[in-house]
Design a protein around this motif. Sequence first.
Motif, PDB file in Angstrom:
ATOM      1  N   SER A 101     -37.821 -33.929  67.660  1.00 37.50           N
ATOM      2  CA  SER A 101     -38.615 -33.846  66.433  1.00 37.50           C
ATOM      3  C   SER A 101     -37.776 -34.170  65.203  1.00 37.50           C
ATOM      4  O   SER A 101     -38.250 -34.826  64.261  1.00 37.50           O
ATOM      5  N   HIS A 102     -36.504 -33.745  65.223  1.00 38.76           N
ATOM      6  CA  HIS A 102     -35.623 -34.071  64.099  1.00 38.76           C
ATOM      7  C   HIS A 102     -35.372 -35.578  64.016  1.00 38.76           C
ATOM      8  O   HIS A 102     -35.396 -36.168  62.926  1.00 38.76           O
ATOM      9  N   THR A 103     -35.159 -36.212  65.168  1.00 35.09           N
ATOM     10  CA  THR A 103     -34.916 -37.658  65.193  1.00 35.09           C
ATOM     11  C   THR A 103     -36.143 -38.427  64.720  1.00 35.09           C
ATOM     12  O   THR A 103     -36.036 -39.389  63.943  1.00 35.09           O
ATOM     13  N   ILE A 104     -37.338 -38.009  65.173  1.00 37.99           N
ATOM     14  CA  ILE A 104     -38.569 -38.689  64.761  1.00 37.99           C
ATOM     15  C   ILE A 104     -38.798 -38.538  63.266  1.00 37.99           C
ATOM     16  O   ILE A 104     -39.151 -39.504  62.570  1.00 37.99           O
ATOM     17  N   ALA A 105     -38.583 -37.309  62.748  1.00 35.98           N
ATOM     18  CA  ALA A 105     -38.776 -37.084  61.312  1.00 35.98           C
ATOM     19  C   ALA A 105     -37.794 -37.922  60.491  1.00 35.98           C
ATOM     20  O   ALA A 105     -38.161 -38.479  59.441  1.00 35.98           O
ATOM     21  N   GLU A 106     -36.566 -38.050  60.981  1.00 39.32           N
ATOM     22  CA  GLU A 106     -35.578 -38.856  60.270  1.00 39.32           C
ATOM     23  C   GLU A 106     -35.978 -40.325  60.250  1.00 39.32           C
ATOM     24  O   GLU A 106     -35.856 -41.005  59.222  1.00 39.32           O
ATOM     25  N   HIS A 107     -36.481 -40.835  61.377  1.00 38.29           N
ATOM     26  CA  HIS A 107     -36.906 -42.230  61.433  1.00 38.29           C
ATOM     27  C   HIS A 107     -38.096 -42.476  60.512  1.00 38.29           C
ATOM     28  O   HIS A 107     -38.171 -43.528  59.858  1.00 38.29           O
ATOM     29  N   VAL A 108     -39.014 -41.524  60.451  1.00 38.80           N
ATOM     30  CA  VAL A 108     -40.175 -41.684  59.561  1.00 38.80           C
ATOM     31  C   VAL A 108     -39.727 -41.739  58.113  1.00 38.80           C
ATOM     32  O   VAL A 108     -40.180 -42.583  57.315  1.00 38.80           O
ATOM     33  N   GLN A 109     -38.816 -40.850  57.723  1.00 33.28           N
ATOM     34  CA  GLN A 109     -38.323 -40.835  56.345  1.00 33.28           C
ATOM     35  C   GLN A 109     -37.564 -42.117  56.015  1.00 33.28           C
ATOM     36  O   GLN A 109     -37.704 -42.672  54.912  1.00 33.28           O
ATOM     37  N   LEU A 110     -36.762 -42.598  56.964  1.00 31.33           N
ATOM     38  CA  LEU A 110     -36.016 -43.829  56.724  1.00 31.33           C
ATOM     39  C   LEU A 110     -36.951 -45.038  56.620  1.00 31.33           C
ATOM     40  O   LEU A 110     -36.708 -45.949  55.819  1.00 31.33           O
TER      41      LEU A 110
END
Length: 221
Positions: A101-110
Amino acid sequence: MRLIVCVCDYWQRRHYYNRPLTKAIQMESTDEGKQLAKHKLMRRLSVQLDAVSGNYLLREVLQQSVLQHQLQHNLGVQLLWLSLQPPARLDIDYKWTQMLSHTIAEHVQLDQLMCWLSTLGGGYSSLGDQFTRCAEAAGKISLQQLSIGMRLRNPLMQARCKLYYSISLIQRGELRQAKQLIRNQYRLACGQNDQRLKRMCHGVWERLRYEYGERQRKAIK
């Protein structure tokens, strides 16, 4: 000869690992294949596990050559047969879920940041032909996009950001550096067979040719 690993799932489907299947094993699902398999001497180790434990065991057997060697040479096993059963309890891997979930949220923000930078960079780039300061700002924005592409480990995104930066170089008169940059990205586009990146390279290259022509006409005058 490598150890053969066969995984039999819930629906009795068989999945083989580590080596090509022999004719007898491939035909085991048919009556003729079963008769052939009876005549084939192969030391089998049958293990019945739940799906979670079986997955861990399968990973260890496939990745650990020492374990394979011990099974083959110490126990004489040629075929490891894993029969998977539904686990009695389905546990949630909270640690992996949190990481994912942290990786997905980071990709969405980027991705959102990349969109904002693309819009802002396009505005500065459109003014770069008249104002050198805007061309420099567009180049800085392209470098920020490049850092995001490197963080996402996306080579095609990095190539597009470098092309944006080459436009800034052209607007600032650094044509030789821009030419080398465009050529490098075109080689990458050919290697990846990315038609979109190829068309982008052709478009920026035409802009570079136009600037070279303008420079030559000014030199003649």
